[in-house]
Design a protein around this motif. Structure first.
Motif, PDB file in Angstrom:
ATOM      1  N   ILE A  16     -15.814  53.698  60.236  1.00 55.22           N
ATOM      2  CA  ILE A  16     -15.092  52.453  60.509  1.00 55.22           C
ATOM      3  C   ILE A  16     -14.355  52.566  61.834  1.00 55.22           C
ATOM      4  CG2 ILE A  16     -14.883  51.802  58.078  1.00 55.22           C
ATOM      5  CD1 ILE A  16     -11.919  52.377  58.243  1.00 55.22           C
ATOM      6  N   ARG A  17     -14.351  51.449  62.523  1.00 54.95           N
ATOM      7  CA  ARG A  17     -13.652  51.370  63.815  1.00 54.95           C
ATOM      8  C   ARG A  17     -12.648  50.232  63.712  1.00 54.95           C
ATOM      9  NH1 ARG A  17     -11.535  52.649  68.188  1.00 54.95           N
ATOM     10  NH2 ARG A  17     -11.077  50.944  69.562  1.00 54.95           N
ATOM     11  N   LYS A  18     -11.361  50.558  63.870  1.00 53.58           N
ATOM     12  CA  LYS A  18     -10.321  49.520  63.816  1.00 53.58           C
ATOM     13  C   LYS A  18     -10.478  48.610  65.032  1.00 53.58           C
ATOM     14  CE  LYS A  18      -5.361  48.822  64.124  1.00 53.58           C
ATOM     15  NZ  LYS A  18      -5.509  47.921  65.264  1.00 53.58           N
ATOM     16  N   ILE A  19     -10.339  47.304  64.826  1.00 46.47           N
ATOM     17  CA  ILE A  19     -10.418  46.366  65.961  1.00 46.47           C
ATOM     18  C   ILE A  19      -9.134  45.538  66.031  1.00 46.47           C
ATOM     19  CG2 ILE A  19     -12.939  46.229  66.039  1.00 46.47           C
ATOM     20  CD1 ILE A  19     -12.773  43.598  64.484  1.00 46.47           C
ATOM     21  N   ASP A  20      -8.886  44.945  67.183  1.00 47.58           N
ATOM     22  CA  ASP A  20      -7.654  44.167  67.371  1.00 47.58           C
ATOM     23  C   ASP A  20      -7.553  43.033  66.362  1.00 47.58           C
ATOM     24  OD1 ASP A  20      -7.153  45.794  69.498  1.00 47.58           O
ATOM     25  OD2 ASP A  20      -7.586  44.302  71.048  1.00 47.58           O
ATOM     26  N   SER A  21      -8.632  42.277  66.238  1.00 48.32           N
ATOM     27  CA  SER A  21      -8.590  41.177  65.273  1.00 48.32           C
ATOM     28  C   SER A  21     -10.006  40.729  64.917  1.00 48.32           C
ATOM     29  CB  SER A  21      -7.816  39.985  65.828  1.00 48.32           C
ATOM     30  OG  SER A  21      -8.532  39.378  66.870  1.00 48.32           O
ATOM     31  N   ARG A  22     -10.095  40.226  63.690  1.00 52.17           N
ATOM     32  CA  ARG A  22     -11.378  39.785  63.151  1.00 52.17           C
ATOM     33  C   ARG A  22     -11.973  38.629  63.959  1.00 52.17           C
ATOM     34  NH1 ARG A  22     -11.041  38.312  56.851  1.00 52.17           N
ATOM     35  NH2 ARG A  22      -9.566  36.839  57.726  1.00 52.17           N
ATOM     36  N   SER A  23     -11.102  37.745  64.439  1.00 49.70           N
ATOM     37  CA  SER A  23     -11.627  36.554  65.132  1.00 49.70           C
ATOM     38  C   SER A  23     -12.293  36.918  66.464  1.00 49.70           C
ATOM     39  CB  SER A  23     -10.524  35.517  65.351  1.00 49.70           C
ATOM     40  OG  SER A  23      -9.401  36.093  65.939  1.00 49.70           O
ATOM     41  N   LYS A  24     -11.934  38.068  67.024  1.00 50.88           N
ATOM     42  CA  LYS A  24     -12.576  38.462  68.286  1.00 50.88           C
ATOM     43  C   LYS A  24     -14.024  38.912  68.065  1.00 50.88           C
ATOM     44  CE  LYS A  24      -8.576  39.514  71.130  1.00 50.88           C
ATOM     45  NZ  LYS A  24      -7.615  40.522  71.585  1.00 50.88           N
ATOM     46  N   TRP A  25     -14.372  39.181  66.821  1.00 53.90           N
ATOM     47  CA  TRP A  25     -15.763  39.518  66.502  1.00 53.90           C
ATOM     48  C   TRP A  25     -16.630  38.252  66.516  1.00 53.90           C
ATOM     49  CZ3 TRP A  25     -18.376  43.803  66.710  1.00 53.90           C
ATOM     50  CH2 TRP A  25     -19.589  43.959  66.022  1.00 53.90           C
ATOM     51  N   ASN A  26     -15.977  37.101  66.413  1.00 52.39           N
ATOM     52  CA  ASN A  26     -16.680  35.807  66.435  1.00 52.39           C
ATOM     53  C   ASN A  26     -16.116  34.910  67.528  1.00 52.39           C
ATOM     54  OD1 ASN A  26     -16.763  36.738  63.413  1.00 52.39           O
ATOM     55  ND2 ASN A  26     -18.481  35.364  63.694  1.00 52.39           N
ATOM     56  N   PRO A  27     -16.250  35.290  68.784  1.00 54.02           N
ATOM     57  CA  PRO A  27     -15.648  34.470  69.849  1.00 54.02           C
ATOM     58  C   PRO A  27     -16.264  33.081  69.905  1.00 54.02           C
ATOM     59  CG  PRO A  27     -17.087  36.171  70.774  1.00 54.02           C
ATOM     60  CD  PRO A  27     -16.981  36.448  69.312  1.00 54.02           C
ATOM     61  N   GLU A  28     -15.449  32.108  70.258  1.00 58.33           N
ATOM     62  CA  GLU A  28     -15.944  30.732  70.270  1.00 58.33           C
ATOM     63  C   GLU A  28     -16.864  30.468  71.455  1.00 58.33           C
ATOM     64  OE1 GLU A  28     -11.661  29.455  71.299  1.00 58.33           O
ATOM     65  OE2 GLU A  28     -12.899  27.673  71.574  1.00 58.33           O
ATOM     66  N   GLY A  29     -17.642  29.410  71.309  1.00 59.92           N
ATOM     67  CA  GLY A  29     -18.471  28.949  72.425  1.00 59.92           C
ATOM     68  C   GLY A  29     -19.800  29.653  72.559  1.00 59.92           C
ATOM     69  N   CYS A  30     -20.160  30.487  71.570  1.00 59.09           N
ATOM     70  CA  CYS A  30     -21.425  31.233  71.694  1.00 59.09           C
ATOM     71  C   CYS A  30     -22.567  30.576  70.919  1.00 59.09           C
ATOM     72  CB  CYS A  30     -21.242  32.666  71.193  1.00 59.09           C
ATOM     73  SG  CYS A  30     -19.961  33.547  72.055  1.00 59.09           S
ATOM     74  N   GLY A  31     -22.234  29.667  69.991  1.00 59.64           N
ATOM     75  CA  GLY A  31     -23.274  29.036  69.175  1.00 59.64           C
ATOM     76  C   GLY A  31     -24.119  30.078  68.485  1.00 59.64           C
ATOM     77  N   ASN A  32     -25.451  29.937  68.606  1.00 60.02           N
ATOM     78  CA  ASN A  32     -26.347  30.920  67.988  1.00 60.02           C
ATOM     79  C   ASN A  32     -26.809  31.985  68.971  1.00 60.02           C
ATOM     80  OD1 ASN A  32     -26.293  29.657  65.460  1.00 60.02           O
ATOM     81  ND2 ASN A  32     -27.811  28.135  66.161  1.00 60.02           N
ATOM     82  N   ASN A  33     -26.200  32.000  70.115  1.00 60.97           N
ATOM     83  CA  ASN A  33     -26.602  32.965  71.142  1.00 60.97           C
ATOM     84  C   ASN A  33     -25.963  34.335  70.847  1.00 60.97           C
ATOM     85  OD1 ASN A  33     -27.054  34.489  73.426  1.00 60.97           O
ATOM     86  ND2 ASN A  33     -26.794  32.747  74.829  1.00 60.97           N
ATOM     87  N   LEU A  34     -26.732  35.172  70.155  1.00 63.76           N
ATOM     88  CA  LEU A  34     -26.221  36.465  69.702  1.00 63.76           C
ATOM     89  C   LEU A  34     -25.886  37.390  70.874  1.00 63.76           C
ATOM     90  CD1 LEU A  34     -25.753  37.222  66.796  1.00 63.76           C
ATOM     91  CD2 LEU A  34     -27.889  38.509  66.815  1.00 63.76           C
ATOM     92  N   MET A  35     -26.710  37.284  71.904  1.00 62.14           N
ATOM     93  CA  MET A  35     -26.505  38.133  73.082  1.00 62.14           C
ATOM     94  C   MET A  35     -25.139  37.828  73.725  1.00 62.14           C
ATOM     95  SD  MET A  35     -28.700  40.294  74.685  1.00 62.14           S
ATOM     96  CE  MET A  35     -30.368  39.742  75.066  1.00 62.14           C
ATOM     97  N   GLU A  36     -24.853  36.539  73.847  1.00 59.97           N
ATOM     98  CA  GLU A  36     -23.588  36.109  74.454  1.00 59.97           C
ATOM     99  C   GLU A  36     -22.406  36.499  73.560  1.00 59.97           C
ATOM    100  OE1 GLU A  36     -22.993  35.258  77.293  1.00 59.97           O
ATOM    101  OE2 GLU A  36     -21.287  33.898  77.453  1.00 59.97           O
TER     102      GLU A  36
END
Lengths: 172, 219
Positions: A16-36
């Motif tokens: 496990i790797r602690k991260i700053d926040s869960r929402s940063k794993w799903n940044p907005e504005g990427c839609g279905n573009n996994l690479m972005e």
């Protein structure tokens, strides 16, 4: 009741790797573009000046409790939720990520389960991508669960807590 | 050569005059009146220490944080890649500060900053401001030396004013409310979080995020 790995949907053995926040794993504005999404998430979450990242190997519930205590040890309030991502050994090997055992933290049980991984910017983006491709989402140990775990660790004399016990259960 | 725009947002308050200035289309800089570009020595020292050492000196450093520029410097360290575990280090240091005015002024500064970046198309800079907001909002929730009612009011204002239509901003607010729920009126907290579950909230991720938070409060 203490949370279990099963309840948290964590399948050991896992890093496990602690991260700053869960929402940063799903940044907005990427839609279905996994690479972005992977690119932005990696920029937000992998920003160590030396490209050196802590990983904790989890095999059992007890390991998880010890790691939570170690991660909370230097905080000024121990009742905080903790967000993290789970990484399989095969994910690290697939990207040829170099990780070495580097004992860390005050919990005797899990000190030896700490690893340092060298991950540069490009590798971080690729790591995020392969995790996201597998549908892996960031997880959270809630404030309530963190408090339960830390109370338990205090009770057993874990050195990562403010215990006054001479010996921890794992030393007995 | 870039066209000079010089768009300025200025906030006047009791302690400082804050100015965020957009200079050119390609280069946006911020300046603060009376701001010394050299960051406070104590702050720099704090972030260059290990997490263990930071914990030992945190309270004493926080006593010396009295100005908005110093406060903002800590926020910037927290969002930067200049020190290991700087994010947690910044939150824990700011949570030791016993001055609601500083928290309030920092919110106003970030609101002004955000206005400027939204006008540009610099998503990288918006994510940077998101990180500053995230650290600030968590710090407000964790500022245990400041009375809960004052922290709650400040967080509540951020919901009603809704200055920032950004995912990380909203998720941080929801987390902050969950975090203080055990100290206060849970019904009031739930009502605030409920607001993010309605279809007025266009971001599906945030609607789900709020629903999960409400479930956590019901447990």
């Amino acid at each position: 009741m203490l949370p279990t790995l099963l309840e948290l949907e964590i399948e050991p053995p896992i890093y496990i790797r602690k991260i700053d926040s869960r929402s940063k794993w799903n940044p907005e504005g990427c839609g279905n573009n996994l690479m972005e999404r992977a690119r932005i998430a990696s920029e937000l979450l992998f920003k160590d000046p030396d490209n050196l990242y802590s990983l904790w190997l989890i095999n059992t519930d007890k390991d998880f409790y010890g790691v939570l205590a170690a991660l909370s040890a230097n905080r000024n309030s121990t009742g905080k939720h903790i967000d993290f991502i789970c990484i399989k050994d095969s994910d690290l090997r697939q990207l040829n990520i170099n990780y070495v055992k580097a004992p860390e933290g005050k919990c005797f049980l899990v000190q030896s389960l700490h690893f340092n991984a060298s991950i540069d910017e490009e590798m971080a983006a690729r790591l995020c991508y392969i995790l996201m491709e597998q549908g892996i989402e960031a997880k959270r140990c809630s404030k309530q669960n963190t408090q339960l775990i830390l109370e338990h660790q205090l009770k057993i004399g874990c050195k990562a807590t403010k215990t006054t016990a001479l010996l921890c259960d794992c030393e007995l | 050569m870039d066209t000079e725009i010089r768009e300025t947002v200025t906030i006047n308050n009791n302690s400082n005059v804050i100015k965020a200035t957009k200079n050119t289309e390609s280069q946006i800089t911020y300046s603060l009146y009376s701001y010394n570009n050299d960051p406070d020595f104590l702050i720099r020292q704090y972030f260059l220490y290990s997490p263990e050492q930071r914990a030992e000196i945190r309270e004493n450093i926080a006593i010396n944080i009295k100005s908005l520029p110093s406060f903002l410097e800590i926020l910037k360290w927290g969002a930067s890649n200049k020190a290991r575990d700087a994010y947690d280090g910044a939150i824990d240091l700011l949570a030791e500060i016993n001055n609601i005015e500083l928290l309030n002024d920092a919110c106003k500064y970030l609101e002004a900053t955000n206005q400027l970046w939204i006008a540009s198309n610099r998503t990288d800079k918006l994510f940077w401001v998101d990180s500053l907001w995230e650290i600030l909002i968590k710090s407000i929730a964790y500022s245990y030396k400041i009375p809960l009612e004052e922290r709650f009011k400040l967080l509540e204002n951020l919901v009603w004013n809704q200055p920032i239509n950004r995912r990380i901003f909203k998720a941080s607010l929801i987390d902050a409310f969950v975090s203080i729920a055990s100290e206060t009126n849970t019904i009031a907290i739930k009502n605030l979080i409920q607001r993010f579950t309605s279809l007025d909230e266009k971001d599906e991720y945030i609607r789900n995020y709020a629903l999960i938070a409400l479930e956590e409060l019901d447990d």
